[in-house]
Design a protein around this motif. Structure first.
Motif, PDB file in Angstrom:
ATOM      1  N   GLU A 196       0.844  -1.191   0.000  1.00  0.00           N
ATOM      2  CA  GLU A 196       0.000   0.000   0.000  1.00  0.00           C
ATOM      3  C   GLU A 196       0.881   1.245   0.000  1.00  0.00           C
ATOM      4  O   GLU A 196       1.855   1.320   0.743  1.00  0.00           O
ATOM      5  CB  GLU A 196      -0.892  -0.017   1.243  1.00  0.00           C
ATOM      6  CG  GLU A 196      -2.090   0.878   1.147  1.00  0.00           C
ATOM      7  CD  GLU A 196      -3.088   0.609   2.248  1.00  0.00           C
ATOM      8  OE1 GLU A 196      -3.744   1.568   2.671  1.00  0.00           O
ATOM      9  OE2 GLU A 196      -3.214  -0.541   2.688  1.00  0.00           O
ATOM     10  N   GLY A 197       0.564   2.209  -0.866  1.00  0.00           N
ATOM     11  CA  GLY A 197       1.358   3.425  -0.982  1.00  0.00           C
ATOM     12  C   GLY A 197       2.333   3.389  -2.149  1.00  0.00           C
ATOM     13  O   GLY A 197       3.024   4.360  -2.408  1.00  0.00           O
ATOM     14  N   THR A 198       2.401   2.282  -2.876  1.00  0.00           N
ATOM     15  CA  THR A 198       3.281   2.174  -4.045  1.00  0.00           C
ATOM     16  C   THR A 198       2.843   3.169  -5.111  1.00  0.00           C
ATOM     17  O   THR A 198       1.657   3.287  -5.404  1.00  0.00           O
ATOM     18  CB  THR A 198       3.235   0.739  -4.618  1.00  0.00           C
ATOM     19  OG1 THR A 198       3.730  -0.163  -3.644  1.00  0.00           O
ATOM     20  CG2 THR A 198       4.041   0.622  -5.893  1.00  0.00           C
ATOM     21  N   ILE A 199       3.797   3.899  -5.702  1.00  0.00           N
ATOM     22  CA  ILE A 199       3.519   4.855  -6.772  1.00  0.00           C
ATOM     23  C   ILE A 199       4.389   4.473  -7.959  1.00  0.00           C
ATOM     24  O   ILE A 199       5.576   4.205  -7.796  1.00  0.00           O
ATOM     25  CB  ILE A 199       3.826   6.305  -6.346  1.00  0.00           C
ATOM     26  CG1 ILE A 199       3.075   6.667  -5.063  1.00  0.00           C
ATOM     27  CG2 ILE A 199       3.466   7.280  -7.458  1.00  0.00           C
ATOM     28  CD1 ILE A 199       3.466   8.010  -4.481  1.00  0.00           C
ATOM     29  N   LEU A 200       3.801   4.458  -9.166  1.00  0.00           N
ATOM     30  CA  LEU A 200       4.533   4.040 -10.352  1.00  0.00           C
ATOM     31  C   LEU A 200       3.934   4.645 -11.610  1.00  0.00           C
ATOM     32  O   LEU A 200       2.865   5.241 -11.585  1.00  0.00           O
ATOM     33  CB  LEU A 200       4.556   2.515 -10.453  1.00  0.00           C
ATOM     34  CG  LEU A 200       3.224   1.754 -10.353  1.00  0.00           C
ATOM     35  CD1 LEU A 200       2.405   1.817 -11.616  1.00  0.00           C
ATOM     36  CD2 LEU A 200       3.483   0.316  -9.983  1.00  0.00           C
ATOM     37  N   LEU A 201       4.662   4.507 -12.725  1.00  0.00           N
ATOM     38  CA  LEU A 201       4.148   4.873 -14.038  1.00  0.00           C
ATOM     39  C   LEU A 201       3.733   3.579 -14.715  1.00  0.00           C
ATOM     40  O   LEU A 201       4.568   2.730 -15.025  1.00  0.00           O
ATOM     41  CB  LEU A 201       5.201   5.596 -14.880  1.00  0.00           C
ATOM     42  CG  LEU A 201       4.761   5.949 -16.309  1.00  0.00           C
ATOM     43  CD1 LEU A 201       3.620   6.952 -16.304  1.00  0.00           C
ATOM     44  CD2 LEU A 201       5.925   6.493 -17.115  1.00  0.00           C
ATOM     45  N   ASP A 202       2.429   3.407 -14.911  1.00  0.00           N
ATOM     46  CA  ASP A 202       1.889   2.211 -15.550  1.00  0.00           C
ATOM     47  C   ASP A 202       2.110   2.328 -17.054  1.00  0.00           C
ATOM     48  O   ASP A 202       1.398   3.048 -17.746  1.00  0.00           O
ATOM     49  CB  ASP A 202       0.402   2.072 -15.226  1.00  0.00           C
ATOM     50  CG  ASP A 202      -0.260   0.897 -15.933  1.00  0.00           C
ATOM     51  OD1 ASP A 202       0.443   0.121 -16.607  1.00  0.00           O
ATOM     52  OD2 ASP A 202      -1.493   0.758 -15.806  1.00  0.00           O
ATOM     53  N   ALA A 203       3.116   1.618 -17.553  1.00  0.00           N
ATOM     54  CA  ALA A 203       3.429   1.615 -18.985  1.00  0.00           C
ATOM     55  C   ALA A 203       3.085   0.267 -19.596  1.00  0.00           C
ATOM     56  O   ALA A 203       3.662  -0.131 -20.597  1.00  0.00           O
ATOM     57  CB  ALA A 203       4.899   1.954 -19.190  1.00  0.00           C
TER      58      ALA A 203
END
Length: 186
Positions: free
Chosen positions: A61-68
């Motif tokens: 929980e709290g993971t941030i990413l660029l969904d490519a």
């Protein structure tokens, strides 16, 4: 002798509460008792989130990413837990295959990599069960995002960039999905 031991003990304790500052000798705040990670001010730079081609199935929980996972509709997302799942921060698509974004997105980002389960940097603890590249582990401290006056001052933003706009009357979180900035007000 007791004074020397007491001095050493105090030095060790004060070092345990230190914060990490990236990009300069001092961070963005003078009050750093609740800051785990900070960035130097006036740099017009941001954090580049990791690109992923496959969304993690059991993220922390709290993971941030660029969904490519689909380069034509890439978006910045964060994981809000099992009830809410992945939350879109971009609100708009980005075409990462566009020549104006990344000339060779398919070749610049590896299709798959083999990583060691222990290949991670942890700040704030000696270990963590969280799965990630950079893990901030603390129950009492937080990260201060890189601050900019205006996203227009960032000459070449990269897909997945995140900053805090610290402008009078327009303070907000900004994320760049590869073609457009999206803003979130507190």
């Amino acid at each position: 002798m007791k004074k020397i031991i007491a001095t050493l003990f105090l030095a060790i304790i004060s070092g345990a509460n230190a914060q990490v500052v990236i990009g300069g000798a001092t961070g963005s705040t003078n009050i750093n008792t609740s800051v785990l990670l900070d960035f130097a001010t006036g740099q017009n730079k941001g954090i580049i989130l990791p690109y992923v081609r496959t969304i993690p199935t059991a993220p922390t929980e709290g993971t941030i990413l660029l969904d490519a996972s689909t380069p034509l509709t890439s978006r910045v997302k964060y994981y809000a837990g099992t009830v809410k799942g992945w939350v879109d921060l971009s609100g708009q698509n980005a075409n990462l295959n566009s020549s104006t974004v990344l000339a060779n997105f398919a070749t610049e980002q590896p299709a798959s990599t083999t990583e060691s389960a222990t290949a991670k940097a942890i700040i704030g603890a000696t270990s963590s069960s969280a799965d990630g590249v950079l893990i901030l582990e603390s129950t009492t401290k937080a990260m201060i995002l890189p601050m900019v006056e205006d996203v227009q001052n960032i000459l070449s933003p990269s897909p997945g960039m995140m900053v805090y706009v610290n402008k009078a009357g327009a303070k907000r979180l900004a994320v760049y999905n590869g073609s457009k900035w999206s803003f979130w007000k507190p």
